[in-house]
Design a protein around this motif. Structure first.
Motif, PDB file in Angstrom:
ATOM      1  N   ASP A  69       2.965 -10.354   2.407  1.00 26.61           N
ATOM      2  CA  ASP A  69       3.733  -9.862   3.540  1.00 26.61           C
ATOM      3  C   ASP A  69       2.802  -9.179   4.543  1.00 26.61           C
ATOM      4  N   ARG A  70       3.344  -8.876   5.688  1.00 31.91           N
ATOM      5  CA  ARG A  70       2.591  -8.204   6.737  1.00 31.91           C
ATOM      6  C   ARG A  70       1.953  -6.921   6.197  1.00 31.91           C
ATOM      7  N   ILE A  71       0.632  -6.822   6.324  1.00 34.49           N
ATOM      8  CA  ILE A  71      -0.061  -5.650   5.790  1.00 34.49           C
ATOM      9  C   ILE A  71       0.101  -4.474   6.739  1.00 34.49           C
ATOM     10  N   ARG A  72       0.248  -3.281   6.166  1.00 33.73           N
ATOM     11  CA  ARG A  72       0.426  -2.054   6.943  1.00 33.73           C
ATOM     12  C   ARG A  72      -0.749  -1.128   6.643  1.00 33.73           C
ATOM     13  N   LEU A  73      -1.498  -0.783   7.684  1.00 30.71           N
ATOM     14  CA  LEU A  73      -2.692   0.046   7.534  1.00 30.71           C
ATOM     15  C   LEU A  73      -2.463   1.405   8.177  1.00 30.71           C
ATOM     16  N   GLY A  74      -2.814   2.470   7.449  1.00 33.31           N
ATOM     17  CA  GLY A  74      -2.760   3.824   7.992  1.00 33.31           C
ATOM     18  C   GLY A  74      -4.170   4.300   8.315  1.00 33.31           C
ATOM     19  N   LEU A  75      -4.392   4.760   9.539  1.00 33.50           N
ATOM     20  CA  LEU A  75      -5.715   5.191   9.972  1.00 33.50           C
ATOM     21  C   LEU A  75      -5.869   6.699   9.797  1.00 33.50           C
ATOM     22  N   VAL A  76      -6.938   7.103   9.114  1.00 31.18           N
ATOM     23  CA  VAL A  76      -7.265   8.524   8.932  1.00 31.18           C
ATOM     24  C   VAL A  76      -8.588   8.757   9.654  1.00 31.18           C
ATOM     25  N   LEU A  77      -8.570   9.564  10.702  1.00 23.08           N
ATOM     26  CA  LEU A  77      -9.704   9.692  11.606  1.00 23.08           C
ATOM     27  C   LEU A  77     -10.518  10.954  11.339  1.00 23.08           C
ATOM     28  N   HIS A  78     -11.830  10.836  11.504  1.00 25.26           N
ATOM     29  CA  HIS A  78     -12.696  12.023  11.494  1.00 25.26           C
ATOM     30  C   HIS A  78     -12.178  12.993  12.557  1.00 25.26           C
ATOM     31  N   PRO A  79     -12.114  14.293  12.253  1.00 24.07           N
ATOM     32  CA  PRO A  79     -11.464  15.229  13.185  1.00 24.07           C
ATOM     33  C   PRO A  79     -12.162  15.391  14.529  1.00 24.07           C
ATOM     34  N   THR A  80     -13.468  15.148  14.614  1.00 28.16           N
ATOM     35  CA  THR A  80     -14.175  15.430  15.866  1.00 28.16           C
ATOM     36  C   THR A  80     -14.996  14.264  16.401  1.00 28.16           C
ATOM     37  N   GLU A 124      -0.752  13.906  15.068  1.00 26.30           N
ATOM     38  CA  GLU A 124      -1.722  14.753  15.772  1.00 26.30           C
ATOM     39  C   GLU A 124      -2.897  13.949  16.334  1.00 26.30           C
ATOM     40  N   ASP A 125      -3.070  12.688  15.881  1.00 22.02           N
ATOM     41  CA  ASP A 125      -4.157  11.849  16.377  1.00 22.02           C
ATOM     42  C   ASP A 125      -3.675  10.797  17.367  1.00 22.02           C
ATOM     43  N   ARG A 126      -2.447  10.922  17.835  1.00 23.42           N
ATOM     44  CA  ARG A 126      -1.851   9.888  18.682  1.00 23.42           C
ATOM     45  C   ARG A 126      -2.681   9.594  19.932  1.00 23.42           C
ATOM     46  N   GLN A 127      -3.249  10.597  20.560  1.00 20.69           N
ATOM     47  CA  GLN A 127      -3.984  10.397  21.806  1.00 20.69           C
ATOM     48  C   GLN A 127      -5.352   9.740  21.601  1.00 20.69           C
ATOM     49  N   ARG A 128      -5.746   9.540  20.347  1.00 24.06           N
ATOM     50  CA  ARG A 128      -7.065   8.989  20.058  1.00 24.06           C
ATOM     51  C   ARG A 128      -7.025   7.494  19.730  1.00 24.06           C
ATOM     52  N   VAL A 129      -5.840   6.877  19.786  1.00 21.35           N
ATOM     53  CA  VAL A 129      -5.691   5.473  19.402  1.00 21.35           C
ATOM     54  C   VAL A 129      -4.949   4.708  20.497  1.00 21.35           C
ATOM     55  N   PRO A 130      -5.070   3.371  20.528  1.00 22.34           N
ATOM     56  CA  PRO A 130      -4.349   2.576  21.532  1.00 22.34           C
ATOM     57  C   PRO A 130      -2.834   2.633  21.318  1.00 22.34           C
ATOM     58  N   ASP A 131      -2.083   2.240  22.342  1.00 21.88           N
ATOM     59  CA  ASP A 131      -0.622   2.320  22.313  1.00 21.88           C
ATOM     60  C   ASP A 131       0.032   1.567  21.152  1.00 21.88           C
ATOM     61  N   PRO A 132      -0.453   0.386  20.756  1.00 20.89           N
ATOM     62  CA  PRO A 132       0.263  -0.324  19.681  1.00 20.89           C
ATOM     63  C   PRO A 132       0.281   0.402  18.340  1.00 20.89           C
ATOM     64  N   MET A 165       3.120   8.875  13.288  1.00 20.32           N
ATOM     65  CA  MET A 165       4.138   9.373  12.360  1.00 20.32           C
ATOM     66  C   MET A 165       3.600  10.577  11.605  1.00 20.32           C
ATOM     67  N   SER A 166       4.461  11.241  10.880  1.00 15.54           N
ATOM     68  CA  SER A 166       4.047  12.404  10.096  1.00 15.54           C
ATOM     69  C   SER A 166       3.121  11.956   8.971  1.00 15.54           C
ATOM     70  N   GLU A 167       2.360  12.902   8.446  1.00 12.56           N
ATOM     71  CA  GLU A 167       1.431  12.597   7.361  1.00 12.56           C
ATOM     72  C   GLU A 167       2.165  12.015   6.154  1.00 12.56           C
ATOM     73  N   LYS A 168       3.304  12.591   5.806  1.00 11.95           N
ATOM     74  CA  LYS A 168       4.068  12.109   4.661  1.00 11.95           C
ATOM     75  C   LYS A 168       4.555  10.686   4.888  1.00 11.95           C
ATOM     76  N   ASP A 169       5.070  10.401   6.085  1.00  9.09           N
ATOM     77  CA  ASP A 169       5.559   9.052   6.388  1.00  9.09           C
ATOM     78  C   ASP A 169       4.409   8.055   6.476  1.00  9.09           C
ATOM     79  N   ARG A 228      -6.759  13.316  -0.631  1.00 12.58           N
ATOM     80  CA  ARG A 228      -5.878  14.467  -0.832  1.00 12.58           C
ATOM     81  C   ARG A 228      -4.513  14.221  -0.194  1.00 12.58           C
ATOM     82  N   MET A 229      -4.509  13.592   0.973  1.00 13.33           N
ATOM     83  CA  MET A 229      -3.263  13.308   1.671  1.00 13.33           C
ATOM     84  C   MET A 229      -2.316  12.460   0.815  1.00 13.33           C
ATOM     85  N   ALA A 230      -2.893  11.544   0.036  1.00  9.23           N
ATOM     86  CA  ALA A 230      -2.076  10.601  -0.729  1.00  9.23           C
ATOM     87  C   ALA A 230      -1.990  10.957  -2.208  1.00  9.23           C
TER      88      ALA A 230
END
Length: 309
Positions: free
Chosen positions: A2-13, A39-47, A51-55, A77-79
């Motif tokens: 099925d369509r793969i879903r990737l969650g991006l975890v970004l270096h803070p700085t 909290e990282d929304r402004q660092r990635v493209p629109d598509p 969402m929240s960390e839990k979601d 740790r998040m997961a």
């Protein structure tokens, strides 16, 4: 699949935009869904969906950590309550957990899509720090404040008193954490395949002066003694408590708390072995460069070698 879903975890700085752009272009070609923490929304493209960390953890198949080992540990740790495979993309200087370099990323994502990878399970330390529950995949450390004396604490294992420490810092590590602060403090290297907890004092003045290795089924308790210097408590290098002069830390080993994507385990082990050997060379970066073959020096050009640790 099925369509793969990737969650991006970004270096803070760090600037992660080139890597994010590569992932976004790949996702567009393969109809993959991308998400990032709000909290990282402004660092990635629109598509990319925010969402929240839990979601983010619940709604993705794989987490992609973009940074160094610290970012990778944060993703684990998040997961921890809902472990998802984490693929590490290396932007740091000296990573022992991350495996993929940015130029290798499209091929790595192709293998995620086809399932051509293995998942490596990692333990963590489940810690009660004066009533607060935290987890550490590398280590938890009690560190003295400079100029205010020493960390003075007792060690108990399963309620049995073993002795006391008087030192600059006390480091409790997992096997994968044995290459980090524990190693710098003189602790042993522990195979990632081993299940154990290592307690190592840094610069001991009296009391227990060597590393103690305990079973994963035993609980470690460190309790500050009256007169101890104020201590900071670090979890995977992050300060979670500062200036404590009393209290106890209870530490239990937790099996299979994190999952790491491995594409080429043998190559990864060889890289880690090389990095460890570089740590023991008392040379400056420019001196390390001189040890490389001429062809590799030309290839590196002006790229910076990892600093001595």
């Amino acid at each position: 699949m099925d369509r793969i879903r990737l969650g991006l975890v970004l270096h803070p700085t760090r600037d992660v935009s080139p890597v994010v752009d590569t992932i976004a272009a790949w996702a567009a070609r393969h109809d993959a869904a991308l998400a990032v923490r709000a909290e990282d929304r402004q660092r990635v493209p629109d598509p990319v969906q925010a969402m929240s960390e839990k979601d983010l953890v619940a709604g993705t198949d794989v987490l992609v950590s973009i940074g160094g080992d610290g970012t990778m540990l944060g993703a684990l740790r998040m997961a921890v309550d809902d472990p998802k495979p984490v693929l590490g993309v290396h932007l740091g200087k000296l990573g022992f957990l991350v495996e993929v370099e940015p130029p290798e990323l499209p091929a790595a994502l192709d293998r995620l899509l086809t399932g051509e990878y293995i998942v490596e399970a990692h333990s963590c330390l489940a810690c009660d720090v004066c009533g607060d529950d935290v987890v550490a995949f590398n280590d938890i450390a009690l560190i003295r404040q400079p100029g205010q004396g020493f960390v003075t604490a007792t060690l108990a294992v399963n309620g049995q008193q073993y002795g006391y420490y008087r030192c600059d810092a006390l480091v409790v590590s997992t096997p994968i954490g044995s290459t980090a602060y524990s190693y710098a403090a003189g602790g042993p290297l522990i195979s990632p395949a081993t299940r154990a907890v290592v307690v190592t004092p840094s610069a001991p003045m009296s009391g227990i002066s060597r590393s103690v290795v305990v079973s994963p089924d035993e609980m470690v308790r460190l309790e500050l003694r009256p007169g101890s210097a104020p201590v900071a408590v670090e979890v995977d290098g992050m300060v979670i408590r500062d200036g404590s002069t009393s209290g106890a830390v209870d530490i239990r080993y937790r099996h299979d708390a994190g999952l790491v994507v491995r594409l080429d385990p043998r190559r990864y082990q060889e890289r880690s072995q090389l990095k460890l050997s570089l740590l023991d060379l008392p040379l400056l970066p420019e001196q390390l460069r001189e040890l490389l073959p001429e062809s590799l020096r030309r290839q590196l050009g002006r790229r910076e070698l990892p600093p001595p640790r």
